[in-house]
Design an enzyme around this catalytic site. Structure first.
Site, PDB file in Angstrom:
ATOM      1  N   GLU A 152       0.841  -1.187   0.000  1.00 49.47           N
ATOM      2  CA  GLU A 152       0.000   0.000   0.000  1.00 49.47           C
ATOM      3  C   GLU A 152       0.885   1.248   0.000  1.00 49.47           C
ATOM      4  OE1 GLU A 152      -2.728  -0.394   3.270  1.00 49.47           O
ATOM      5  OE2 GLU A 152      -3.824  -2.045   2.313  1.00 49.47           O
TER       6      GLU A 152
ATOM      7  N   ARG B 169      -0.395   9.248   8.952  1.00 51.89           N
ATOM      8  CA  ARG B 169      -0.319   7.815   9.232  1.00 51.89           C
ATOM      9  C   ARG B 169       0.035   7.032   7.983  1.00 51.89           C
ATOM     10  NH1 ARG B 169      -3.838   3.515   8.672  1.00 51.89           N
ATOM     11  NH2 ARG B 169      -5.663   4.819   8.213  1.00 51.89           N
TER      12      ARG B 169
ATOM     13  N   HIS C 199      -8.483  10.230   3.346  1.00 50.04           N
ATOM     14  CA  HIS C 199      -8.206   9.129   2.424  1.00 50.04           C
ATOM     15  C   HIS C 199      -8.502   9.605   1.011  1.00 50.04           C
ATOM     16  CE1 HIS C 199      -8.031   5.179   0.630  1.00 50.04           C
ATOM     17  NE2 HIS C 199      -7.687   4.659   1.794  1.00 50.04           N
TER      18      HIS C 199
ATOM     19  N   HIS D 257     -10.726  10.477   7.202  1.00 49.90           N
ATOM     20  CA  HIS D 257     -10.559   9.039   7.396  1.00 49.90           C
ATOM     21  C   HIS D 257      -9.954   8.679   8.742  1.00 49.90           C
ATOM     22  CE1 HIS D 257     -10.002   4.876   6.276  1.00 49.90           C
ATOM     23  NE2 HIS D 257      -8.690   4.950   6.436  1.00 49.90           N
TER      24      HIS D 257
ATOM     25  N   ARG E  86      -0.495   9.101   1.858  1.00 55.45           N
ATOM     26  CA  ARG E  86      -1.879   9.537   1.673  1.00 55.45           C
ATOM     27  C   ARG E  86      -2.041  11.051   1.615  1.00 55.45           C
ATOM     28  NH1 ARG E  86      -5.065   5.197   5.563  1.00 55.45           N
ATOM     29  NH2 ARG E  86      -4.974   3.469   4.068  1.00 55.45           N
TER      30      ARG E  86
END
Length: 515
Positions: free
Chosen positions: A114, A369, A229, A334, A275
């Site tokens: 990811e 994060r 997100h 998110h 992100r």
């Protein structure tokens, strides 16, 4: 008000709360769930997996490096080291508990990749339903544990501190109030994405734990860092279904409405950039009037329904076939990197109060994060919190806040809550500036002062504090993007706590808010 002796009270029944309760055995634990068990918790919605260095080409040090690189320069290296080293063991513990992770033909864990990760280290379950599978196993274990009492439809209203000592939690159970007396309280209430009009979280996730903690006197940290997100499904639903980052991990590409890749040339990792980078790119392209799509046709194609059944179901419900058509996406609130400031064992600054999961600000995530580090953090700190409580005699609290419990159901203030959510999106969203933040502080402050329901008052309290912290941080770092201060400021490379905010222009406001 009736009283029940609880031993340890855990507020919240998501992955962090249930894992903590199980780790505390054989100590008696009461878990308060605001809704029916398994409902209304973001944990059950988690499509992404758990990051853990389980591959032959991986190591916890590499995982730590990726975590720190994504964090905008303010992650706590000691916390990062503790969490990434513990990650493989968390996977083993979940397997022992009965969690059914995805495996390859040889029976080995199927590892995905990811955004922000340089290795395949994401462990998934049921393709894109990892949170739900973990919740299934944890709930089964908690229901079978003789040391755990599960209380449904119990809404925590106050952390009670009297005569300098933490006494427990006052909760609304239907139309009556119950004081759950306790030697230790663990907040595991999740995040605050529901404060935003566009969110991937349950709309009830409005920072209740942050409100409880600050009114009891605990310190807060990193409030300004909200992660958006980049790929929520843009079909008009509230909340917005998530399109897991694992789709991009399989090679899907973000494109605009004429098919141009939007991440080309913006970051070395392109569509797998952290992100904050991708969310801003999507946001800015949409601000030009274009729509943005995630195109998985070439990379995943006919395998999409099998690999991502949850995303497939959400798409098909909206008349979209992800095998044959690109998926419309937009950023959505998110994850909150901030919350109750805790140490390496999950202790808050209020003796007797611990926090675990998204409600806690551990220092792991810094300003942004890394994907799939959230469930991991909750699991690692569940063990650390439980071990600390077992070995600790909780000390005295700081002061005695006056309980403000209003019995009965909250007054319906849905229009005011939607006004708050729209204001947060407009002024405290993906991009921010001083004028918008001041407008948010004033607007939300008026809502808070005139709120009739405790739910709205607490939501406005947390929203106002987030906006205040965002106004105080005059730079762009991680998930906090100030268009009037577009660069990172070296002097600001540190964490902001509520105590740090107070000496600035918000001093009187913060004193008023938390009084």
């Amino acid at each position: 008000m009736s009283t029940r002796r609880a031993g340890v009270v855990v507020v919240g029944a998501g992955i962090g709360g249930l894992a903590t309760a199980l780790r505390l055995a054989p100590m008696p634990v009461t878990v308060l769930s605001a809704a029916s068990l398994g409902e209304g918790v973001a944990s059950a919605w988690a499509q992404g997996g758990i990051a853990a260095a389980c591959g032959d080409d991986d190591h916890p040090g590499l995982h730590a490096g990726d975590t720190i690189a994504a964090a905008g320069g303010i992650a706590d290296p000691a916390i990062v080291d503790v969490v990434t080293r513990a990650a493989p063991g968390c996977i083993d513990d979940l397997v022992a508990l009965g969690v059914r992770f995805d495996r390859d033909a040889a029976g080995r864990l199927r590892l995905g990749r990811e955004g922000g990760h340089h290795r395949h280290r994401i462990v998934h379950a049921a393709g894109d339903a990892t949170g739900g599978e973990i919740m299934r196993a944890l709930l089964a274990a908690a229901r079978a544990a003789p040391s755990i009492t599960l209380v449904e439809a119990a809404i925590a209203e106050e952390i009670l501190v009297e005569d300098g000592r933490l006494q427990g939690v006052i909760a609304r159970c239907g139309s009556s109030a119950v004081l759950f007396t306790a030697d230790a309280v663990v907040l595991a209430t999740g995040g605050l994405g529901g404060l935003y009009r566009y969110t991937s979280n349950p709309v009830t996730a409005r920072g209740r734990g942050v409100a409880l903690a600050t009114r009891a006197g605990a310190e807060l940290a990193d409030l300004e860092f909200v992660q958006f997100h980049p790929t929520a499904l843009d079909i008009g639903r509230d909340p917005m279904p998530l399109v897991t980052e694992a789709v991009r991990g399989e090679g899907a590409v973000l494109v605009d409405d004429v098919g141009r890749p939007i991440m080309a040339g913006l970051h070395p990792l392109a569509d797998l950039a952290p992100r904050d980078v991708v969310a801003r790119a999507v946001w800015r392209r949409r601000q030009t009037g274009a729509r943005v799509y995630l195109d998985a046709r070439a990379a995943v194609g006919a395998a999409f329904p099998k690999r991502f059944p949850t995303v497939t179901a959400a798409c098909r419900a909206a008349g979209i076939d992800p095998v044959a058509a690109p998926i419309p996406v937009a950023p959505a609130a998110h994850y909150h990197m901030g919350g109750v400031a805790v140490d390496i064992d999950g202790r808050s600054t209020l003796p007797g109060l611990w926090a675990v999961g998204e409600v806690a600000a551990t220092g792991l995530h810094g300003a942004n994060r890394l994907a799939s580090n959230s469930l991991l953090e909750a699991l690692v700190f569940a063990k650390r919190v439980a071990d600390d409580i077992k070995g600790t005699r909780p000390g005295a609290g700081r002061h005695a806040p006056r309980p403000r419990l209003a019995l009965g159901m909250d007054v319906d203030e849905s229009a005011a809550m939607m006004r708050l959510r729209r204001r947060m999106d407009a002024s405290v969203g993906v991009e921010r500036d001083a004028s918008g933040l001041r407008l948010a502080i004033d607007d939300i402050g008026r809502l808070r002062r005139t709120a009739v329901s405790g739910t709205l008052a607490d939501a406005a309290l947390v929203a106002e504090l987030v906006a205040t912290a965002a106004l105080r941080r005059c730079e762009t770092r991680g998930g906090h993007c100030r268009v009037d201060h577009p660069d990172a400021a070296p002097a600001a490379r540190s964490r902001l706590t509520l105590r740090d905010i107070a000496p600035a222009e918000a001093k009187d406001r913060v004193k008023e808010i938390v009084s």
